[in-house]
Design a protein around this motif. Structure first.
Motif, PDB file in Angstrom:
ATOM      1  N   THR A  83       0.843  -1.194   0.000  1.00 27.64           N
ATOM      2  CA  THR A  83       0.000   0.000   0.000  1.00 27.64           C
ATOM      3  C   THR A  83       0.881   1.248   0.000  1.00 27.64           C
ATOM      4  N   ALA A  84       0.369   2.296  -0.600  1.00 23.39           N
ATOM      5  CA  ALA A  84       1.080   3.575  -0.644  1.00 23.39           C
ATOM      6  C   ALA A  84       0.551   4.480   0.464  1.00 23.39           C
ATOM      7  N   ALA A  85       1.395   5.412   0.881  1.00 20.37           N
ATOM      8  CA  ALA A  85       0.997   6.340   1.939  1.00 20.37           C
ATOM      9  C   ALA A  85       1.666   7.681   1.707  1.00 20.37           C
ATOM     10  N   SER A  86       1.195   8.666   2.435  1.00 20.20           N
ATOM     11  CA  SER A  86       1.818   9.983   2.466  1.00 20.20           C
ATOM     12  C   SER A  86       1.987  10.377   3.923  1.00 20.20           C
ATOM     13  N   CYS A  87       3.066  11.089   4.210  1.00 27.60           N
ATOM     14  CA  CYS A  87       3.336  11.539   5.571  1.00 27.60           C
ATOM     15  C   CYS A  87       3.675  13.023   5.550  1.00 27.60           C
ATOM     16  N   ALA A  88       3.196  13.745   6.531  1.00 32.98           N
ATOM     17  CA  ALA A  88       3.529  15.156   6.698  1.00 32.98           C
ATOM     18  C   ALA A  88       4.625  15.256   7.749  1.00 32.98           C
ATOM     19  N   VAL A  89       5.734  15.903   7.372  1.00 39.06           N
ATOM     20  CA  VAL A  89       6.875  16.091   8.263  1.00 39.06           C
ATOM     21  C   VAL A  89       6.962  17.588   8.538  1.00 39.06           C
ATOM     22  N   GLU A  90       7.224  17.948   9.795  1.00 39.16           N
ATOM     23  CA  GLU A  90       7.279  19.356  10.147  1.00 39.16           C
ATOM     24  C   GLU A  90       8.537  19.678  10.937  1.00 39.16           C
ATOM     25  N   ALA A  91       8.904  20.929  10.879  1.00 37.82           N
ATOM     26  CA  ALA A  91      10.014  21.452  11.670  1.00 37.82           C
ATOM     27  C   ALA A  91       9.462  22.564  12.553  1.00 37.82           C
ATOM     28  N   LEU A  92       9.871  22.573  13.814  1.00 36.25           N
ATOM     29  CA  LEU A  92       9.380  23.557  14.770  1.00 36.25           C
ATOM     30  C   LEU A  92      10.546  24.368  15.327  1.00 36.25           C
ATOM     31  N   ASN A  93      10.270  25.630  15.650  1.00 34.52           N
ATOM     32  CA  ASN A  93      11.306  26.442  16.297  1.00 34.52           C
ATOM     33  C   ASN A  93      11.156  26.331  17.809  1.00 34.52           C
ATOM     34  N   GLU A  94      11.929  27.112  18.554  1.00 38.40           N
ATOM     35  CA  GLU A  94      11.904  26.999  20.017  1.00 38.40           C
ATOM     36  C   GLU A  94      10.576  27.435  20.627  1.00 38.40           C
ATOM     37  N   ASN A  95       9.754  28.190  19.885  1.00 36.95           N
ATOM     38  CA  ASN A  95       8.430  28.603  20.360  1.00 36.95           C
ATOM     39  C   ASN A  95       7.333  27.641  19.904  1.00 36.95           C
ATOM     40  N   PHE A  96       7.737  26.487  19.357  1.00 36.39           N
ATOM     41  CA  PHE A  96       6.813  25.474  18.845  1.00 36.39           C
ATOM     42  C   PHE A  96       5.983  25.981  17.664  1.00 36.39           C
ATOM     43  N   THR A  97       6.533  26.919  16.915  1.00 39.73           N
ATOM     44  CA  THR A  97       5.894  27.419  15.704  1.00 39.73           C
ATOM     45  C   THR A  97       6.426  26.607  14.533  1.00 39.73           C
ATOM     46  N   ILE A  98       5.550  26.258  13.606  1.00 37.72           N
ATOM     47  CA  ILE A  98       5.973  25.494  12.436  1.00 37.72           C
ATOM     48  C   ILE A  98       6.776  26.411  11.525  1.00 37.72           C
ATOM     49  N   VAL A  99       8.021  26.009  11.260  1.00 38.93           N
ATOM     50  CA  VAL A  99       8.896  26.803  10.383  1.00 38.93           C
ATOM     51  C   VAL A  99       9.265  26.035   9.114  1.00 38.93           C
ATOM     52  N   GLY A 100       8.795  24.794   9.015  1.00 39.00           N
ATOM     53  CA  GLY A 100       9.023  23.995   7.819  1.00 39.00           C
ATOM     54  C   GLY A 100       8.013  22.868   7.747  1.00 39.00           C
ATOM     55  N   TRP A 101       7.626  22.514   6.507  1.00 35.39           N
ATOM     56  CA  TRP A 101       6.576  21.508   6.318  1.00 35.39           C
ATOM     57  C   TRP A 101       6.824  20.817   4.997  1.00 35.39           C
ATOM     58  N   LYS A 102       6.676  19.495   4.986  1.00 32.75           N
ATOM     59  CA  LYS A 102       6.872  18.744   3.752  1.00 32.75           C
ATOM     60  C   LYS A 102       5.991  17.504   3.776  1.00 32.75           C
ATOM     61  N   VAL A 103       5.321  17.241   2.657  1.00 36.17           N
ATOM     62  CA  VAL A 103       4.532  16.022   2.513  1.00 36.17           C
ATOM     63  C   VAL A 103       5.364  15.040   1.697  1.00 36.17           C
ATOM     64  N   VAL A 104       5.576  13.858   2.257  1.00 34.26           N
ATOM     65  CA  VAL A 104       6.403  12.832   1.641  1.00 34.26           C
ATOM     66  C   VAL A 104       5.502  11.708   1.161  1.00 34.26           C
ATOM     67  N   ASP A 105       5.611  11.330  -0.111  1.00 35.27           N
ATOM     68  CA  ASP A 105       4.853  10.205  -0.662  1.00 35.27           C
ATOM     69  C   ASP A 105       5.693   8.941  -0.539  1.00 35.27           C
ATOM     70  N   ILE A 131       7.512  13.924  12.773  1.00 36.79           N
ATOM     71  CA  ILE A 131       6.434  13.482  11.892  1.00 36.79           C
ATOM     72  C   ILE A 131       5.120  14.022  12.455  1.00 36.79           C
ATOM     73  N   TYR A 132       4.319  14.630  11.573  1.00 34.22           N
ATOM     74  CA  TYR A 132       3.026  15.154  12.021  1.00 34.22           C
ATOM     75  C   TYR A 132       1.985  14.047  11.989  1.00 34.22           C
ATOM     76  N   ARG A 133       1.792  13.435  10.806  1.00 34.89           N
ATOM     77  CA  ARG A 133       0.879  12.305  10.692  1.00 34.89           C
ATOM     78  C   ARG A 133       1.040  11.653   9.335  1.00 34.89           C
ATOM     79  N   CYS A 134       0.601  10.411   9.223  1.00 33.60           N
ATOM     80  CA  CYS A 134       0.641   9.665   7.969  1.00 33.60           C
ATOM     81  C   CYS A 134      -0.756   9.157   7.654  1.00 33.60           C
ATOM     82  N   TRP A 135      -1.018   8.946   6.364  1.00 28.79           N
ATOM     83  CA  TRP A 135      -2.306   8.438   5.928  1.00 28.79           C
ATOM     84  C   TRP A 135      -2.093   7.597   4.669  1.00 28.79           C
TER      85      TRP A 135
END
Length: 137
Positions: A83-105, A131-135
């Protein structure tokens, strides 16, 4: 003058304390208890014993800050083979703010669990990558 038994019987009838009332109350109690047991048993079978498990699971294993504008994130994904999936990967700074985001197939694989490493570009220096979440796709 009435006898005490007659007075008691009259009062019992007036206030609903007759033998027929007690039998009826007991029947109602058994019916309510039976309905509750039936609903509870049905819910346990439906929610607890159906045996379903999540189809996909992901967990962070490592991250490495490369420079001010990128972070490397390593994670494991467990999902059914083929089965195929996609995952969202995120990067956070010291204030827990998202500073980077990528969806990986992730293409189908013959392995149930696999490790994936991705580089996420960031807008500023990140503190962590995860990792934020996969589906399933």
């Amino acid at each position: 003058m009435e006898s005490p038994e007659a007075v008691n019987a009259s009062l019992d009838a007036r206030y609903g304390r007759t033998p027929n009332r007690r039998v009826r109350d007991r029947r109602i109690l058994w019916i309510v208890a039976g309905a509750f047991a039936l609903v509870l048993g049905s819910w346990v079978i439906w929610a607890g014993l159906d045996g379903t498990k999540p189809l996909i699971e992901a967990r962070d294993t490592a991250h490495s800050i490369i420079d001010e504008h990128s972070v490397s994130v390593t994670f494991e994904v467990s999902m059914p083979t083929g089965t195929a999936a996609s995952c969202a990967v995120e990067a956070l700074n010291e204030n827990f703010t998202i500073v980077g985001w990528k969806v990986v197939d992730l293409p189908p694989s013959d392995r149930y669990t696999r490790s994936v490493t991705e580089i996420v570009r960031t807008t500023e220096l990140s503190n962590t990558g995860l990792i934020y979440r996969c589906w399933l796709t």
